[in-house]
Design a protein around this motif. Structure first.
Motif, PDB file in Angstrom:
ATOM      1  N   GLY A  72      -1.005   3.583 -16.086  1.00  0.00           N
ATOM      2  CA  GLY A  72      -1.012   4.517 -14.953  1.00  0.00           C
ATOM      3  C   GLY A  72      -0.618   3.861 -13.652  1.00  0.00           C
ATOM      4  O   GLY A  72      -0.264   4.554 -12.690  1.00  0.00           O
ATOM      5  N   PHE A  73      -0.674   2.531 -13.595  1.00  0.00           N
ATOM      6  CA  PHE A  73      -0.275   1.825 -12.387  1.00  0.00           C
ATOM      7  C   PHE A  73       1.180   2.127 -12.045  1.00  0.00           C
ATOM      8  O   PHE A  73       2.061   2.083 -12.899  1.00  0.00           O
ATOM      9  CB  PHE A  73      -0.454   0.320 -12.576  1.00  0.00           C
ATOM     10  CG  PHE A  73       0.156  -0.515 -11.479  1.00  0.00           C
ATOM     11  CD1 PHE A  73      -0.406  -0.520 -10.205  1.00  0.00           C
ATOM     12  CD2 PHE A  73       1.285  -1.280 -11.713  1.00  0.00           C
ATOM     13  CE1 PHE A  73       0.148  -1.283  -9.187  1.00  0.00           C
ATOM     14  CE2 PHE A  73       1.848  -2.056 -10.703  1.00  0.00           C
ATOM     15  CZ  PHE A  73       1.275  -2.056  -9.434  1.00  0.00           C
ATOM     16  N   ASN A  74       1.430   2.455 -10.770  1.00  0.00           N
ATOM     17  CA  ASN A  74       2.779   2.763 -10.309  1.00  0.00           C
ATOM     18  C   ASN A  74       3.189   1.730  -9.264  1.00  0.00           C
ATOM     19  O   ASN A  74       2.673   1.748  -8.139  1.00  0.00           O
ATOM     20  CB  ASN A  74       2.846   4.168  -9.716  1.00  0.00           C
ATOM     21  CG  ASN A  74       4.260   4.568  -9.307  1.00  0.00           C
ATOM     22  OD1 ASN A  74       5.141   3.722  -9.171  1.00  0.00           O
ATOM     23  ND2 ASN A  74       4.473   5.859  -9.114  1.00  0.00           N
ATOM     24  N   PRO A  75       4.093   0.814  -9.598  1.00  0.00           N
ATOM     25  CA  PRO A  75       4.443  -0.258  -8.657  1.00  0.00           C
ATOM     26  C   PRO A  75       5.213   0.221  -7.438  1.00  0.00           C
ATOM     27  O   PRO A  75       5.392  -0.548  -6.488  1.00  0.00           O
ATOM     28  CB  PRO A  75       5.305  -1.195  -9.511  1.00  0.00           C
ATOM     29  CG  PRO A  75       5.882  -0.319 -10.572  1.00  0.00           C
ATOM     30  CD  PRO A  75       4.831   0.698 -10.868  1.00  0.00           C
ATOM     31  N   TRP A  76       5.682   1.487  -7.432  1.00  0.00           N
ATOM     32  CA  TRP A  76       6.485   1.995  -6.323  1.00  0.00           C
ATOM     33  C   TRP A  76       5.695   2.909  -5.395  1.00  0.00           C
ATOM     34  O   TRP A  76       6.176   3.280  -4.321  1.00  0.00           O
ATOM     35  CB  TRP A  76       7.704   2.737  -6.871  1.00  0.00           C
ATOM     36  CG  TRP A  76       8.418   1.926  -7.899  1.00  0.00           C
ATOM     37  CD1 TRP A  76       8.537   2.178  -9.233  1.00  0.00           C
ATOM     38  CD2 TRP A  76       9.085   0.678  -7.683  1.00  0.00           C
ATOM     39  NE1 TRP A  76       9.230   1.181  -9.862  1.00  0.00           N
ATOM     40  CE2 TRP A  76       9.590   0.238  -8.923  1.00  0.00           C
ATOM     41  CE3 TRP A  76       9.319  -0.123  -6.558  1.00  0.00           C
ATOM     42  CZ2 TRP A  76      10.288  -0.944  -9.088  1.00  0.00           C
ATOM     43  CZ3 TRP A  76      10.016  -1.309  -6.711  1.00  0.00           C
ATOM     44  CH2 TRP A  76      10.496  -1.700  -7.950  1.00  0.00           C
ATOM     45  N   ASP A  77       4.492   3.264  -5.797  1.00  0.00           N
ATOM     46  CA  ASP A  77       3.630   4.128  -4.991  1.00  0.00           C
ATOM     47  C   ASP A  77       2.706   3.252  -4.137  1.00  0.00           C
ATOM     48  O   ASP A  77       2.102   2.310  -4.641  1.00  0.00           O
ATOM     49  CB  ASP A  77       2.799   5.026  -5.925  1.00  0.00           C
ATOM     50  CG  ASP A  77       2.034   6.102  -5.188  1.00  0.00           C
ATOM     51  OD1 ASP A  77       1.501   5.824  -4.097  1.00  0.00           O
ATOM     52  OD2 ASP A  77       1.943   7.222  -5.728  1.00  0.00           O
ATOM     53  N   LYS A  78       2.585   3.556  -2.838  1.00  0.00           N
ATOM     54  CA  LYS A  78       1.712   2.761  -1.978  1.00  0.00           C
ATOM     55  C   LYS A  78       0.276   2.738  -2.485  1.00  0.00           C
ATOM     56  O   LYS A  78      -0.449   1.771  -2.287  1.00  0.00           O
ATOM     57  CB  LYS A  78       1.752   3.306  -0.539  1.00  0.00           C
ATOM     58  CG  LYS A  78       3.059   3.066   0.184  1.00  0.00           C
ATOM     59  CD  LYS A  78       2.981   3.570   1.614  1.00  0.00           C
ATOM     60  CE  LYS A  78       4.295   3.293   2.362  1.00  0.00           C
ATOM     61  NZ  LYS A  78       4.235   3.773   3.758  1.00  0.00           N
ATOM     62  N   MET A  79      -0.121   3.818  -3.125  1.00  0.00           N
ATOM     63  CA  MET A  79      -1.471   3.896  -3.697  1.00  0.00           C
ATOM     64  C   MET A  79      -1.441   3.646  -5.204  1.00  0.00           C
ATOM     65  O   MET A  79      -2.367   4.028  -5.921  1.00  0.00           O
ATOM     66  CB  MET A  79      -2.055   5.279  -3.407  1.00  0.00           C
ATOM     67  CG  MET A  79      -2.243   5.574  -1.929  1.00  0.00           C
ATOM     68  SD  MET A  79      -3.584   4.615  -1.203  1.00  0.00           S
ATOM     69  CE  MET A  79      -4.992   5.491  -1.887  1.00  0.00           C
ATOM     70  N   GLY A  80      -0.388   2.988  -5.658  1.00  0.00           N
ATOM     71  CA  GLY A  80      -0.174   2.838  -7.097  1.00  0.00           C
ATOM     72  C   GLY A  80      -1.285   2.123  -7.822  1.00  0.00           C
ATOM     73  O   GLY A  80      -1.546   2.399  -9.003  1.00  0.00           O
TER      74      GLY A  80
END
Length: 369
Positions: free
Chosen positions: A18-26
């Motif tokens: 679920g980690f999103n490396p492109w989202d500031k709240m990733g």
């Protein structure tokens, strides 16, 4: 609770999915963070209800059983590497731990840590690159990780409605960058990682989970996790630089060895740091403490000598045992020899533990004399 009962140990993908490396709240989108948020909302170390307590206990019992099955399957001498979460990736001590871990893994030791950043991550990184022919790949990985050198501690994150406090958004962005760098390096490691074991806890869920271990025994109750870390590290424990948490593990290990029934069962304690961190007194400057080191050398040997000398054991025999098993060194060959010499006894104790025969393990029969 959002956590389900595990039937095996976690993987990095299980926890960090679920980690999103492109989202500031990733970072907050990972499963690991979601469980941590709910853990805190449910009272953290003091569960808000009996139902929560029971569910957490059931989860931890399932993890303990999965850990037992894992150790029974792997059957390799288990060496703990303990140390602090705050050690930056660009610090020489980080590189030193990674290189030691690489050498230990290449000698077929199974390494276990507390699964967090700092010394713990360095150990698993070293294992991850232990199958490469040279150390260049490991050194390149350390350099790449150094671009996001330090993991932020994500404590006091939540507002009363369990949203993120505005003042903590910068720290979460730093956590995303720290984890993104780790995942990018993980992709450059061998596709099949050499086996290593992490035993973290959601009590310290404010510390980001690193992705370099192959197996994670993650607990809710830190007391169970500490027992699993120290008592399962039967081949010995290496201590990199650390603070209060590492000190607790040091003296938990001291207690275990203090009550050893035979000198053969004394487990190696190895204090490892190129700057002699464990032999240096703290410095006070203008009432503001800085800690270039924590000098444990004057206390541990006398404590163990006091505990191990008895009517049946002469002081000279205890001294000879401690000369081999209580080490302050950075010499990889010396460390490997000390661990190897204890390997046969450690494997016997592991066999007893996995066969549910703990009374045959001398260091677990503490008589509190």
């Amino acid at each position: 609770m959002s956590v389900t009962m595990p039937n095996q140990l976690y993987t990095a993908e299980d926890l960090l999915g679920g980690f999103n490396p492109w989202d500031k709240m990733g970072y907050t989108l990972s499963r690991d963070f979601a469980i941590y948020r709910e853990f805190v909302a449910n009272g953290g170390p003091l569960p808000a209800s009996l139902a929560v307590r029971a569910e957490q206990a059931a989860h931890d019992a399932a993890i303990a059983d999965a850990l037992r099955i894992f150790l029974k399957t792997v059957q390799r001498p288990l060496v703990g590497i303990m140390g602090g979460h705050s050690l930056p990736r660009n610090h020489p001590a980080y590189k030193a731990i990674a290189h030691l871990a690489r050498d230990l893994a290449r000698k077929d030791f199974l390494l276990v840590t507390g699964g967090g950043p700092g010394v713990m991550e360095a150990a698993h990184l070293g294992v991850a690159f232990s199958s490469t022919e040279t150390t260049k790949e490991l050194d390149d990985a350390i350099e790449a990780l150094g671009k996001a050198p330090k993991a932020p501690v994500l404590d006091d994150l939540f507002a009363p409605d369990w949203t993120i406090k505005e003042g903590k958004l910068k720290a979460l962005l730093e956590a995303r960058d720290w984890l993104r760098a780790a995942i990018e390096v993980r992709r450059k490691a061998p596709a099949t990682l050499p086996v290593s074991l992490a035993i973290p806890t959601w009590l310290y869920g404010a510390e980001p989970t690193m992705p370099f271990a192959t197996h994670y025994a993650k607990y809710f109750q830190n007391s169970l996790r500490e027992e699993a870390l120290v008592n399962n590290s039967r081949a010995g424990i290496v201590y990199g630089r650390g603070g209060g948490g590492t000190m607790r593990e040091v003296y938990q290990d001291v207690e275990r060895n203090y009550y050893a029934k035979t000198l053969d069962e004394v487990t190696p304690m190895i204090f490892f740091d190129v700057e002699k961190y464990w032999e240096t007194d703290p410095v006070m400057e203008e009432m503001k403490a800085t800690t270039p080191g924590i000098n444990v050398k004057p206390t541990i040997r006398p404590i163990l000598t006091f505990g191990l000398v008895s009517e049946k054991r002469h002081k000279k025999d205890v001294e000879a045992c401690l000369d081999k098993k209580l080490l302050f060194t950075t010499d990889h060959a010396v460390i490997i020899d000390a661990l190897r010499e204890h390997e046969e006894q450690s494997q016997k104790n592991l066999t007893f533990a996995l066969a549910a025969e703990p009374l045959k393990i001398g260091t677990l029969r503490m008589n509190r004399r």
